[in-house]
Design a protein around this motif. Structure first.
Motif, short mmCIF file in Angstrom:
data_model
loop_
_atom_site.label_atom_id
_atom_site.label_comp_id
_atom_site.label_asym_id
_atom_site.label_seq_id
_atom_site.Cartn_x
_atom_site.Cartn_y
_atom_site.Cartn_z
N GLY A 121 -49.80 98.54 -1.56
CA GLY A 121 -50.15 97.13 -1.62
C GLY A 121 -49.55 96.29 -0.52
O GLY A 121 -49.69 95.07 -0.52
N GLU A 122 -48.88 96.92 0.45
CA GLU A 122 -48.32 96.18 1.57
C GLU A 122 -49.43 95.84 2.56
O GLU A 122 -50.30 96.66 2.84
CB GLU A 122 -47.24 96.99 2.28
CG GLU A 122 -45.98 97.14 1.47
CD GLU A 122 -44.90 97.84 2.26
OE1 GLU A 122 -44.63 97.43 3.41
OE2 GLU A 122 -44.34 98.81 1.72
N VAL A 123 -49.38 94.62 3.09
CA VAL A 123 -50.37 94.19 4.07
C VAL A 123 -50.00 94.74 5.44
O VAL A 123 -48.89 94.51 5.92
CB VAL A 123 -50.48 92.65 4.09
CG1 VAL A 123 -51.40 92.19 5.21
CG2 VAL A 123 -50.97 92.12 2.74
N LEU A 124 -50.94 95.45 6.03
CA LEU A 124 -50.76 96.01 7.37
C LEU A 124 -51.51 95.21 8.42
O LEU A 124 -51.27 95.37 9.62
CB LEU A 124 -51.24 97.46 7.42
CG LEU A 124 -50.55 98.43 6.48
CD1 LEU A 124 -51.20 99.81 6.57
CD2 LEU A 124 -49.06 98.50 6.78
N GLY A 125 -52.44 94.36 7.97
CA GLY A 125 -53.21 93.59 8.93
C GLY A 125 -54.10 92.57 8.26
O GLY A 125 -54.27 92.58 7.04
N ARG A 126 -54.62 91.68 9.10
CA ARG A 126 -55.60 90.68 8.69
C ARG A 126 -56.79 90.81 9.61
O ARG A 126 -56.63 90.95 10.82
CB ARG A 126 -55.03 89.27 8.85
CG ARG A 126 -53.84 88.97 8.01
CD ARG A 126 -53.45 87.53 8.17
NE ARG A 126 -54.42 86.74 7.43
CZ ARG A 126 -54.17 85.58 6.86
NH1 ARG A 126 -52.99 85.04 6.97
NH2 ARG A 126 -55.10 84.94 6.20
N ILE A 127 -57.97 90.72 9.04
CA ILE A 127 -59.20 90.75 9.82
C ILE A 127 -60.08 89.66 9.24
O ILE A 127 -60.47 89.74 8.07
CB ILE A 127 -59.90 92.13 9.77
CG1 ILE A 127 -58.99 93.24 10.35
CG2 ILE A 127 -61.20 92.10 10.56
CD1 ILE A 127 -57.99 93.78 9.42
N ASN A 128 -60.36 88.63 10.03
CA ASN A 128 -61.04 87.45 9.51
C ASN A 128 -62.30 87.12 10.28
O ASN A 128 -62.38 87.31 11.48
CB ASN A 128 -60.09 86.25 9.57
CG ASN A 128 -58.82 86.49 8.79
OD1 ASN A 128 -58.84 87.05 7.70
ND2 ASN A 128 -57.70 86.09 9.35
#
Length: 173
Positions: free
Chosen positions: A67-74
């Motif tokens: 559940g750790e965030v490795l990235g954002r893609i928006n």
């Protein structure tokens, strides 16, 4: 394998950790979010969820099995069949092809789920890794611009009936 998920309210704690841990790393190549972003993170998160509900933007997080965030893609400024693409990958997760696979997946989602026909992007000349991801995923350079006082290139990718193909073009005759 990390999973691309549409932003939800419960992503907030892990997303804040991701943004704090990578702030200096990101600021070396893209504009810093500023202290106000961190001070008002909960408010900003709620506002982004509201924009997403209105169909103005589609925010995604790349999460690992824990559940750790490795990235954002928006995808932002969605209008007239197109949107602006933005992404950032955690420093500890770079060099593993995550940005390339996430951008390919967002191109597929943009075409199939969001009904978009084109995506725009920009990358600083200092950000060679981001420019390489855009090129590998079928974006073409369309011009020059300035991002936070730094020279940058603009990119475009047309989305069509074969969004899974790396170039975005149908395979075969």
């Amino acid at each position: 394998m990390p999973e691309l998920q549409l932003l939800r309210p419960d992503h907030a704690p892990a997303l804040l950790v991701f943004e704090r841990e990578n702030r200096a790393y990101f600021a070396a190549s893209i504009p810093d979010r500023g202290d106000a972003f961190f001070a008002r993170f909960d408010e900003v998160h709620r506002a982004r969820l509201a924009e997403q509900a209105a169909g103005i933007c589609y925010f995604h997080v790349l999460v690992d099995a824990a559940g750790e965030v490795l990235g954002r893609i928006n995808l932002v400024d969605v209008a007239d069949g197109s949107a602006d693409l933005g992404y950032r990958i955690a420093e500890r997760a770079t060099g593993r092809g995550l940005a390339t696979s996430a951008v390919r997946e967002i191109c597929r989602l943009a075409a199939t789920d969001y009904g978009l026909t084109a995506l725009r992007a920009a990358a600083s000349l200092r950000n060679a890794a981001s420019r390489a991801v855009l090129t590998r995923t079928g974006f073409t350079v369309t011009g020059e611009t300035v991002l936070s006082g730094r020279p940058a290139l603009t990119y475009l990718r047309t989305l069509d009936a074969a969004p899974d193909h790396p170039t975005g073009r149908p395979v075969g005759p």
